[in-house]
Design a protein around this motif. Structure first.
Motif, PDB file in Angstrom:
ATOM      1  N   VAL A   1       5.299  14.981 -10.563  1.00  0.00           N
ATOM      2  CA  VAL A   1       5.904  15.190 -11.880  1.00  0.00           C
ATOM      3  C   VAL A   1       4.993  16.046 -12.757  1.00  0.00           C
ATOM      4  O   VAL A   1       5.443  16.974 -13.451  1.00  0.00           O
ATOM      5  N   TYR A   2       3.699  15.772 -12.704  1.00  0.00           N
ATOM      6  CA  TYR A   2       2.741  16.561 -13.492  1.00  0.00           C
ATOM      7  C   TYR A   2       2.687  18.006 -12.990  1.00  0.00           C
ATOM      8  O   TYR A   2       2.720  18.956 -13.782  1.00  0.00           O
ATOM      9  N   GLU A   3       2.610  18.207 -11.687  1.00  0.00           N
ATOM     10  CA  GLU A   3       2.534  19.560 -11.136  1.00  0.00           C
ATOM     11  C   GLU A   3       3.799  20.351 -11.457  1.00  0.00           C
ATOM     12  O   GLU A   3       3.748  21.566 -11.726  1.00  0.00           O
ATOM     13  N   GLU A   4       4.934  19.652 -11.458  1.00  0.00           N
ATOM     14  CA  GLU A   4       6.194  20.303 -11.815  1.00  0.00           C
ATOM     15  C   GLU A   4       6.168  20.745 -13.279  1.00  0.00           C
ATOM     16  O   GLU A   4       6.648  21.840 -13.630  1.00  0.00           O
ATOM     17  N   ALA A   5       5.580  19.912 -14.136  1.00  0.00           N
ATOM     18  CA  ALA A   5       5.471  20.259 -15.558  1.00  0.00           C
ATOM     19  C   ALA A   5       4.544  21.457 -15.758  1.00  0.00           C
ATOM     20  O   ALA A   5       4.813  22.337 -16.585  1.00  0.00           O
ATOM     21  N   VAL A   6       3.463  21.517 -14.995  1.00  0.00           N
ATOM     22  CA  VAL A   6       2.550  22.660 -15.062  1.00  0.00           C
ATOM     23  C   VAL A   6       3.296  23.934 -14.697  1.00  0.00           C
ATOM     24  O   VAL A   6       3.176  24.972 -15.367  1.00  0.00           O
ATOM     25  N   PHE A   7       4.068  23.868 -13.651  1.00  0.00           N
ATOM     26  CA  PHE A   7       4.836  25.036 -13.209  1.00  0.00           C
ATOM     27  C   PHE A   7       5.821  25.486 -14.291  1.00  0.00           C
ATOM     28  O   PHE A   7       5.964  26.681 -14.593  1.00  0.00           O
ATOM     29  N   ALA A   8       6.500  24.504 -14.912  1.00  0.00           N
ATOM     30  CA  ALA A   8       7.468  24.830 -15.964  1.00  0.00           C
ATOM     31  C   ALA A   8       6.773  25.485 -17.154  1.00  0.00           C
ATOM     32  O   ALA A   8       7.278  26.466 -17.735  1.00  0.00           O
ATOM     33  N   CYS A   9       5.598  24.971 -17.535  1.00  0.00           N
ATOM     34  CA  CYS A   9       4.857  25.552 -18.659  1.00  0.00           C
ATOM     35  C   CYS A   9       4.374  26.967 -18.341  1.00  0.00           C
ATOM     36  O   CYS A   9       4.377  27.859 -19.204  1.00  0.00           O
TER      37      CYS A   9
ATOM     38  N   MET B   1       4.393  16.935 -21.465  1.00  0.00           N
ATOM     39  CA  MET B   1       5.745  16.912 -20.885  1.00  0.00           C
ATOM     40  C   MET B   1       5.894  15.820 -19.829  1.00  0.00           C
ATOM     41  O   MET B   1       6.913  15.143 -19.755  1.00  0.00           O
ATOM     42  N   ALA B   2       4.868  15.653 -19.007  1.00  0.00           N
ATOM     43  CA  ALA B   2       4.953  14.715 -17.880  1.00  0.00           C
ATOM     44  C   ALA B   2       4.686  13.276 -18.289  1.00  0.00           C
ATOM     45  O   ALA B   2       5.093  12.339 -17.580  1.00  0.00           O
ATOM     46  N   ALA B   3       3.991  13.085 -19.428  1.00  0.00           N
ATOM     47  CA  ALA B   3       3.543  11.738 -19.801  1.00  0.00           C
ATOM     48  C   ALA B   3       4.700  10.763 -19.916  1.00  0.00           C
ATOM     49  O   ALA B   3       4.632   9.624 -19.422  1.00  0.00           O
ATOM     50  N   GLU B   4       5.792  11.174 -20.557  1.00  0.00           N
ATOM     51  CA  GLU B   4       6.918  10.270 -20.773  1.00  0.00           C
ATOM     52  C   GLU B   4       7.547   9.842 -19.446  1.00  0.00           C
ATOM     53  O   GLU B   4       7.847   8.661 -19.223  1.00  0.00           O
ATOM     54  N   GLU B   5       7.743  10.822 -18.549  1.00  0.00           N
ATOM     55  CA  GLU B   5       8.361  10.480 -17.263  1.00  0.00           C
ATOM     56  C   GLU B   5       7.437   9.625 -16.407  1.00  0.00           C
ATOM     57  O   GLU B   5       7.883   8.722 -15.712  1.00  0.00           O
ATOM     58  N   LYS B   6       6.143   9.881 -16.483  1.00  0.00           N
ATOM     59  CA  LYS B   6       5.188   9.055 -15.734  1.00  0.00           C
ATOM     60  C   LYS B   6       5.193   7.623 -16.256  1.00  0.00           C
ATOM     61  O   LYS B   6       5.136   6.660 -15.482  1.00  0.00           O
ATOM     62  N   ARG B   7       5.279   7.461 -17.605  1.00  0.00           N
ATOM     63  CA  ARG B   7       5.348   6.108 -18.174  1.00  0.00           C
ATOM     64  C   ARG B   7       6.623   5.407 -17.723  1.00  0.00           C
ATOM     65  O   ARG B   7       6.617   4.214 -17.411  1.00  0.00           O
ATOM     66  N   LEU B   8       7.723   6.171 -17.678  1.00  0.00           N
ATOM     67  CA  LEU B   8       8.989   5.586 -17.243  1.00  0.00           C
ATOM     68  C   LEU B   8       8.920   5.133 -15.783  1.00  0.00           C
ATOM     69  O   LEU B   8       9.419   4.067 -15.433  1.00  0.00           O
ATOM     70  N   ILE B   9       8.290   5.945 -14.933  1.00  0.00           N
ATOM     71  CA  ILE B   9       8.147   5.570 -13.515  1.00  0.00           C
ATOM     72  C   ILE B   9       7.341   4.282 -13.391  1.00  0.00           C
ATOM     73  O   ILE B   9       7.699   3.364 -12.633  1.00  0.00           O
ATOM     74  N   ASP B  10       6.244   4.175 -14.155  1.00  0.00           N
ATOM     75  CA  ASP B  10       5.431   2.951 -14.119  1.00  0.00           C
ATOM     76  C   ASP B  10       6.237   1.741 -14.593  1.00  0.00           C
ATOM     77  O   ASP B  10       6.166   0.656 -14.000  1.00  0.00           O
ATOM     78  N   ALA B  11       7.006   1.939 -15.677  1.00  0.00           N
ATOM     79  CA  ALA B  11       7.791   0.829 -16.224  1.00  0.00           C
ATOM     80  C   ALA B  11       8.849   0.359 -15.233  1.00  0.00           C
ATOM     81  O   ALA B  11       9.044  -0.852 -15.029  1.00  0.00           O
TER      82      ALA B  11
ATOM     83  N   GLU C   1       0.833  -1.202   0.000  1.00  0.00           N
ATOM     84  CA  GLU C   1       0.000   0.000   0.000  1.00  0.00           C
ATOM     85  C   GLU C   1       0.868   1.253   0.000  1.00  0.00           C
ATOM     86  O   GLU C   1       0.591   2.227  -0.714  1.00  0.00           O
ATOM     87  N   PHE C   2       1.957   1.207   0.794  1.00  0.00           N
ATOM     88  CA  PHE C   2       2.843   2.366   0.884  1.00  0.00           C
ATOM     89  C   PHE C   2       3.492   2.645  -0.477  1.00  0.00           C
ATOM     90  O   PHE C   2       3.522   3.785  -0.949  1.00  0.00           O
ATOM     91  N   ALA C   3       4.018   1.591  -1.114  1.00  0.00           N
ATOM     92  CA  ALA C   3       4.705   1.774  -2.396  1.00  0.00           C
ATOM     93  C   ALA C   3       3.753   2.293  -3.465  1.00  0.00           C
ATOM     94  O   ALA C   3       4.102   3.201  -4.238  1.00  0.00           O
ATOM     95  N   ALA C   4       2.537   1.734  -3.513  1.00  0.00           N
ATOM     96  CA  ALA C   4       1.561   2.167  -4.522  1.00  0.00           C
ATOM     97  C   ALA C   4       1.187   3.631  -4.319  1.00  0.00           C
ATOM     98  O   ALA C   4       1.118   4.415  -5.280  1.00  0.00           O
ATOM     99  N   PHE C   5       0.961   4.015  -3.074  1.00  0.00           N
ATOM    100  CA  PHE C   5       0.589   5.395  -2.755  1.00  0.00           C
ATOM    101  C   PHE C   5       1.741   6.341  -3.071  1.00  0.00           C
ATOM    102  O   PHE C   5       1.570   7.423  -3.644  1.00  0.00           O
ATOM    103  N   LEU C   6       2.958   5.926  -2.722  1.00  0.00           N
ATOM    104  CA  LEU C   6       4.148   6.744  -2.971  1.00  0.00           C
ATOM    105  C   LEU C   6       4.326   7.018  -4.467  1.00  0.00           C
ATOM    106  O   LEU C   6       4.519   8.168  -4.887  1.00  0.00           O
ATOM    107  N   LEU C   7       4.260   5.970  -5.281  1.00  0.00           N
ATOM    108  CA  LEU C   7       4.478   6.136  -6.712  1.00  0.00           C
ATOM    109  C   LEU C   7       3.361   6.953  -7.356  1.00  0.00           C
ATOM    110  O   LEU C   7       3.601   7.740  -8.278  1.00  0.00           O
ATOM    111  N   ASP C   8       2.145   6.774  -6.877  1.00  0.00           N
ATOM    112  CA  ASP C   8       1.030   7.567  -7.394  1.00  0.00           C
ATOM    113  C   ASP C   8       1.250   9.049  -7.120  1.00  0.00           C
ATOM    114  O   ASP C   8       1.075   9.900  -8.000  1.00  0.00           O
ATOM    115  N   ARG C   9       1.666   9.374  -5.903  1.00  0.00           N
ATOM    116  CA  ARG C   9       1.903  10.780  -5.559  1.00  0.00           C
ATOM    117  C   ARG C   9       3.142  11.331  -6.269  1.00  0.00           C
ATOM    118  O   ARG C   9       3.217  12.521  -6.564  1.00  0.00           O
ATOM    119  N   LEU C  10       4.125  10.461  -6.549  1.00  0.00           N
ATOM    120  CA  LEU C  10       5.297  10.901  -7.299  1.00  0.00           C
ATOM    121  C   LEU C  10       4.895  11.339  -8.709  1.00  0.00           C
ATOM    122  O   LEU C  10       5.371  12.362  -9.226  1.00  0.00           O
TER     123      LEU C  10
END
Length: 747
Positions: free
Chosen positions: A642-650, A674-684, A629-638
């Protein structure tokens, strides 16, 4: 664009450019935690009031079993002494449990939780008195952190805050009295079962006078063993189901008290005149002062009202105390005094001697059940207080079992339960009589009262907006009263009073040792953090490879790169494709909402390294999640980060290019791309595996340290650490996914 650690030095940003780094913003997403005061509806309050009878009042409600025998160990010498002692007990019940606790102390709860550590946590939120420097600005944004700035007319709060924060002596003093209070509550939890069960079982000698006191002791021992064996089932199963039993107990003792008043001497009601207390002291002098140690046992278990507050609410406790507890025990004490006016020779076993004959067996059975529940109340409070000490680094790691999904804060600590159980049985066998145990019991009770008074005074000065005359009156009245009782109890130091002192000194020494090394270890890591250029050089080394998967390196530091990281890279020249410096941090509040759990920050030379810091924040009553549960929650929030960071950059790119910030939908679309690629990489990488990394730190006293420090660090702490729970077990980390890196810290 990446958000680097050194961005913290940047000045305030316009609203539209406010950072989306989660170190700066999840707090506003969560509404305030529910109030634990008086806002609940009456139906719920009445239900909680009924339940509190079974959990909170068992101890103070069973005091009539032994108070008079402890107050008059040598018999009643003058009939009016009974009136004086009754008056003393009535006004003690009114002054300390009712006025002090029910109508003042309960309001100093920490978002609904009570006890000495809750007071310490409340103070530490308003003044930096904790000795580990892991405060972060973002912590104050957590929804139930609730720090209110002192008003201009209360400059004393700022003055007190400054004095506490600038004085190491004040910090150490507050910490010391807090762990002393915890130690005394643990002593209370040890002695309550012994005195309650033994006094209840002693009644059997009324029907079997041939039984010796030693035989009564051996009858009590199996009951104590059963009591401690059922603790693992939890308060909601052991305590709540017995609320009807304690209710029956209160009806019985109130009825028997009224009967004795009517049959023997109704004029005993004149004890409501406090002049009889003065007459009692004039008549008996030093003997009256010594008897205070027995009279104070009428309020044993009072601290449970505060320690167990997290299970109920203030109004429920106030209602059950004023409408059930106080009238019942007051009637019982008045009835016993009326009986003793005619039969003073029965003072050694007042409770059972004063029973009408037909009621003996029903009352005897209910008394034993009530004694068991009384013990449950203090054990529940002891476990709750100790569980709050663990996250603050004030107690060695032990297993904490949360026994109820329905009720928060109900915990069971197996190792502590076993040790308290053994000690309680040993005390029962060694002391054998309630009078002897009472000599030890009173010290625990009054010391906890006194500690609460001092911590409450700090709360009033620092946090509450009350006038100095009220604070002075509170401190003087209760400190003087508790000093009188404590001085009396200490006169019996050699007759059993030494026991809680020895017990508390040992427990305090263990807690102080653990906390001392814990603090020193944190400071060592803070002083040896890896500089940014060294971090960049490590990652740039040719022999350092990026390996598949997600790596979580646990560290207590909430800022900087821990010294174990270069050690890890030297031993295993590789870094996972997604790497997270993981810190578990406990805030000085009871609960942190899940949406506010994680705060992230990107670290490393550039964003392409995909190295992050994550601080997982918990309250001191929050259970840790399971590993999955901890790992799933952690990766989801990560991925959210990443998305919020991309919003800020844009947003920065658009505003820098003169876009004026008009097309918010366009910003969000570009951020998603911008965030999609990094999110896919995190999932992979998460699918390839998650590895937990921990530093196995061997802590030693630095060369040239004093002999005392060498003993504390090299022997006491090391032995504690080796014989108690390993850190990965406390964090529920799967052993087959764990890699430990050895490192030595010289402190």
């Amino acid at each position: 664009m990446s958000v680097q650690e050194d961005d913290d030095a940047a000045g305030p940003e316009p609203d539209r450019l406010r950072r989306h780094d989660s170190f700066y913003g999840d707090a506003e997403k969560v509404s305030n935690d529910k109030s634990h005061g008086t806002g609940e509806n009456w139906a719920r309050t009445l239900q909680l009031a009924f339940q509190s009878i079974g959990v909170v009042y068992g101890d103070v409600g069973t005091s009539p079993l032994y108070v008079y025998s402890s107050t008059f160990p040598d018999g009643v010498k003058h009939p009016d002494d009974l009136v004086g002692v009754l008056s003393l007990m009535l006004y003690t019940l009114i002054l300390i449990p009712m006025v002090k606790y029910v109508f003042i102390v309960l309001y100093a709860n920490d978002n609904g939780d009570g006890g000495t550590f809750a007071l310490y946590s409340l103070i530490s939120r308003h003044a930096k008195i904790r000795m580990i420097p892991n405060d972060q600005t973002e912590d104050a944004n957590v929804s139930n952190y609730s720090i209110e700035a002192p008003s201009s007319q209360l400059r004393r709060a700022e003055w007190v805050k400054q004095k506490l924060e600038s004085s190491n002596a004040a910090k150490i003093a507050l910490f010391t009295i807090t762990i002393l209070g915890t130690s005394m509550v643990m002593g209370d939890g040890t002695l309550t079962p012994a005195i309650s069960v033994l006094s209840a079982v002693s009644g059997i000698r009324e029907k079997a006078p041939s039984l010796t006191q030693l035989q009564v002791v051996w009858i009590s021992v199996p009951i104590l063993i059963v009591l401690f064996s059922v603790q693992r089932f939890g308060t909601d199963k052991v305590g709540y189901s017995f609320a009807p039993v304690i209710s029956v107990w209160f009806v019985l003792i109130a009825g028997i008290g009224a009967y004795n008043l009517a049959v023997h001497e109704i004029t005993i009601l004149r004890a409501f005149n406090p002049m009889y207390i003065i007459d009692y002291f004039r008549r008996n002098g030093k003997e009256a002062w010594v008897s205070l140690g027995g009279a104070v046992l009428c309020i044993t278990g009072t601290e449970a009202m505060f320690a167990d507050l997290g299970h109920f609410n203030i109004r429920a406790i106030q209602l059950s105390f004023t409408c059930v507890l106080f009238p019942s025990v007051a009637l019982c004490y008045m009835g016993q005094a009326a009986y003793l006016r005619k039969f003073p020779e029965d003072v050694g076993d007042t409770f059972y001697k004063s029973l009408p004959a037909p009621l003996f067996w029903p009352v005897f059975v209910v008394a034993i059940m009530a004694a068991i529940i009384a013990s449950q109340a203090m054990l529940s409070g002891a476990f709750a207080i100790l569980s709050k000490a663990l996250p603050l680094g004030c107690f060695p790691r032990v297993e904490v079992v949360h026994t109820s999904n329905k009720y928060e804060g109900q915990v069971y600590i197996p190792e502590v339960n076993f040790l308290i159980g053994v000690a309680s049985v040993a005390i029962t066998v060694a002391f054998q009589t309630t009078a002897n145990i009472g000599n030890a019991y009173g010290i625990c009770v009054v010391m906890v009262f006194s500690i609460t008074t001092h911590l409450m005074t700090v709360v009033m000065l620092l946090i509450w907006k009350v006038r100095l005359p009220f604070i002075a009156a509170f401190y003087v009245v209760f400190t003087f009263t508790e000093f009188l009782y404590l001085s009396s109890i200490l006169s019996k130091f050699a007759e059993g009073g030494y026991l809680p002192f020895c017990f508390s000194l040992v427990l305090m020494a263990l807690m102080a040792t653990w906390h001392y090394v814990h603090v020193k270890r944190y400071w060592y890591e803070l002083d040896h953090i890896v500089p940014p250029d060294e971090m960049a050089a490590l990652l740039a080394r040719r022999d350092v490879r990026r390996v598949p998967g997600v790596g979580l390196l646990y560290t207590e530091l909430v800022q900087g790169i821990p010294p174990v990281f270069p050690r890890l890279v030297d031993k295993i020249p590789s870094v996972h494709a997604v790497f997270v410096f993981m810190s578990i941090k406990h805030l000085p509040i009871p609960r942190v909402a899940p949406a506010e759990r994680f705060i992230f920050q990107r670290v490393g030379p550039d964003a392409g390294h995909r190295i992050f810091r994550c601080v997982a924040r918990y309250g001191y009553t929050d259970p840790l999640e399971g590993a999955k549960e901890f790992a799933a929650f952690l990766l989801d929030r990560l991925k959210v980060f990443v998305y919020e960071e991309a919003v800020f950059a844009c947003q920065c790119a658009e505003d820098g290019g003169g876009g004026g910030g008009g097309d918010d939908d366009g910003v969000l679309r570009r951020a998603e791309e911008m965030a999609a690629e990094e999110k896919r990489l995190i999932d992979a990488e998460a699918e390839r595996g998650l590895v937990y990394l921990m530093g196995e730190a061997n802590v030693e006293a630095a060369p040239g340290s004093s002999l005392m420090k060498q003993i504390v660090v090299n022997y006491v702490y090391t032995r504690l650490r080796k014989n108690l729970r390993e850190e990965h077990k406390a964090l529920s980390i799967p052993k087959d996914q764990l890699l430990k890196v050895g490192i030595t810290y010289e402190i």
